[in-house]
Design an enzyme around this catalytic site. Structure first.
Site, PDB file in Angstrom:
ATOM      1  N   ASP A  22      12.659  35.469 -10.672  1.00  0.00           N
ATOM      2  CA  ASP A  22      13.967  34.837 -10.863  1.00  0.00           C
ATOM      3  C   ASP A  22      14.737  34.898  -9.544  1.00  0.00           C
ATOM      4  O   ASP A  22      14.978  35.976  -9.006  1.00  0.00           O
ATOM      5  CB  ASP A  22      14.734  35.567 -11.968  1.00  0.00           C
ATOM      6  CG  ASP A  22      15.966  34.806 -12.425  1.00  0.00           C
ATOM      7  OD1 ASP A  22      16.123  33.635 -12.043  1.00  0.00           O
ATOM      8  OD2 ASP A  22      16.778  35.394 -13.166  1.00  0.00           O
TER       9      ASP A  22
ATOM     10  N   ASP B 158      14.812  27.769 -10.765  1.00  0.00           N
ATOM     11  CA  ASP B 158      14.844  29.059 -10.074  1.00  0.00           C
ATOM     12  C   ASP B 158      14.168  30.195 -10.839  1.00  0.00           C
ATOM     13  O   ASP B 158      14.344  31.357 -10.477  1.00  0.00           O
ATOM     14  CB  ASP B 158      16.286  29.451  -9.782  1.00  0.00           C
ATOM     15  CG  ASP B 158      17.122  29.625 -11.045  1.00  0.00           C
ATOM     16  OD1 ASP B 158      16.746  29.059 -12.086  1.00  0.00           O
ATOM     17  OD2 ASP B 158      18.145  30.325 -10.991  1.00  0.00           O
ATOM     18  N   GLU B 159      13.382  29.878 -11.847  1.00  0.00           N
ATOM     19  CA  GLU B 159      12.825  30.944 -12.684  1.00  0.00           C
ATOM     20  C   GLU B 159      11.453  30.531 -13.199  1.00  0.00           C
ATOM     21  O   GLU B 159      11.243  29.378 -13.569  1.00  0.00           O
ATOM     22  CB  GLU B 159      13.779  31.200 -13.853  1.00  0.00           C
ATOM     23  CG  GLU B 159      13.362  32.300 -14.799  1.00  0.00           C
ATOM     24  CD  GLU B 159      14.344  32.446 -15.951  1.00  0.00           C
ATOM     25  OE1 GLU B 159      14.170  33.406 -16.737  1.00  0.00           O
ATOM     26  OE2 GLU B 159      15.267  31.599 -16.088  1.00  0.00           O
TER      27      GLU B 159
END
Length: 365
Positions: free
Chosen positions: A9, A104-105
């Protein structure tokens, strides 16, 4: 064989990109979102802003009150997408089993990785180092035997940290967790759990399956299993896009159908633009309405053809909007947000043919 799962993350991703690209923002409270006097919401907040209580999805006006020194920056999704592509390329050098949850993860299954690295912790360390070298951004990671544990582990040492939960540590790790950090436990569920004397993973583990299902329905079975470290969900690299949408939060609440229809036309045009960039053959169209008191309702309808252009989107969206209006052209309960989205026909909405639609909505043709 136990799996080796990573959860990676990025730290305050949008805000961190802005701080990287503008040296004047570094070390300062950056808030990605609309202007402070707008009705928009916060997309992301740097860790400096979070110290003031600013959080994602918070109204920008409230964020401005909490953090008067905050620097509000308009989101640059194209820039974030480019960085995300670089990060995903790094992931794919280690495994093809990459499940991107957002820009983003991601989850990665590195049980059998391309570099034949024995320890998942070493893979996670290398990936975080590579991300820093190639993007000058930091990432946090969780390493364990399943998705649940890896995701919860990530949040234990943010920002720019890594937490490893080995098989022999699972029970102790879960029992010491506050149930509020369990995925799927929001404010309402947490309040109910606390009322039932459930505050920690150990408390949750002491409850029977029957008791949890009686109080939490189907989610009770999920809680029963994960507090015992059980989660067999695979990492799915080819997750299919479920929906594509556009929405608008208004500067002032709207109260007439004419105002709402004008906004709906703009939203339909925005969604058409996104469809041109990311083709999506959705057959279910959903209208989202959020009222001034923040209550939210949706209406959906499905057809045996796909919606492709703004005229079609507006035509059906306006019909769905009629269901929210007390009387066309007259005042309605103040509305602060409208949204349109497309999805596959997985809802319980009635599926209709083109000819049937003409019979149902003759005034639209």
């Amino acid at each position: 064989m136990l799996r080796k799962i990573l959860h990676v993350d990025m730290d305050a991703f949008y805000a961190s990109v802005e701080q990287r690209d503008n040296p004047d923002y570094r070390g300062k409270p950056v808030i990605v979102g609309g202007p402070p006097d707008s009705r928009g919401v916060v997309c992301a907040a740097s860790y400096e802003a979070r110290k003031f209580g600013v959080r994602s999805a918070m109204p920008c006006s409230r964020a401005a009150r909490l953090c008067p020194s905050g620097i509000f920056v308009s989101p640059r999704f194209e820039a974030y997408s480019k960085v995300s592509s670089k990060i995903r390329t790094i992931f794919l050098e280690y495994t093809d089993l990459v499940e991107m949850l957002s820009l983003d993860e991601a989850f990665l299954d590195v049980t059998q990785n391309k570099k034949n690295i024995q320890y998942a912790s070493v893979v996670a360390k290398e990936i975080r180092e590579r991300i820093w070298e190639e993007t000058q951004l930091t990432a946090s990671a969780g390493v364990s035997i399943n998705k649940f544990l890896a995701k919860v582990a990530t949040d234990q040492n943010k920002p720019n940290g890594m937490t490893i939960v080995r098989p022999e540590q699972v029970d102790e790790f879960i029992e010491n967790l506050d149930v509020g950090v369990f995925p799927g436990i929001g404010k309402v569920t947490l309040k109910k759990m606390n009322e039932l004397g459930i505050h920690s993973g150990k408390d949750l583990k002491s409850k029977s399956l029957e008791m949890l299902e009686r109080n939490f329905g189907k989610s009770g079975r999920w809680f029963y299993h994960v507090c015992r470290g059980l989660d067999d969900r695979p990492v799915e690299p080819s997750r299919e896009r479920k929906s594509l949408g556009a929405e608008s939060t208004f500067a002032n609440d709207l109260v007439t159908s004419s105002e709402l229809l004008r906004e709906l036309a703009d939203i339909a045009e925005e969604l058409e633009g996104r469809l041109l960039k990311k083709p999506f053959a959705g057959r279910t169209i959903t209208l989202k309405v959020k009222f001034s008191d923040f209550t939210q309702k949706t209406r959906s309808i499905s057809a045996d053809y796909t919606y492709l252009d703004k005229n079609e989107l507006y035509r059906i969206g306006s019909k769905l909007l009629d269901e929210f209006l007390l009387d066309t052209g007259k005042s309605v309960f103040p509305i602060r947000l409208l949204g349109l989205s497309l999805s596959h026909p997985e809802s319980s909405s009635k599926t209709i043919s083109k000819s049937e639609e003409e019979d149902l909505f003759p005034s639209l043709f």
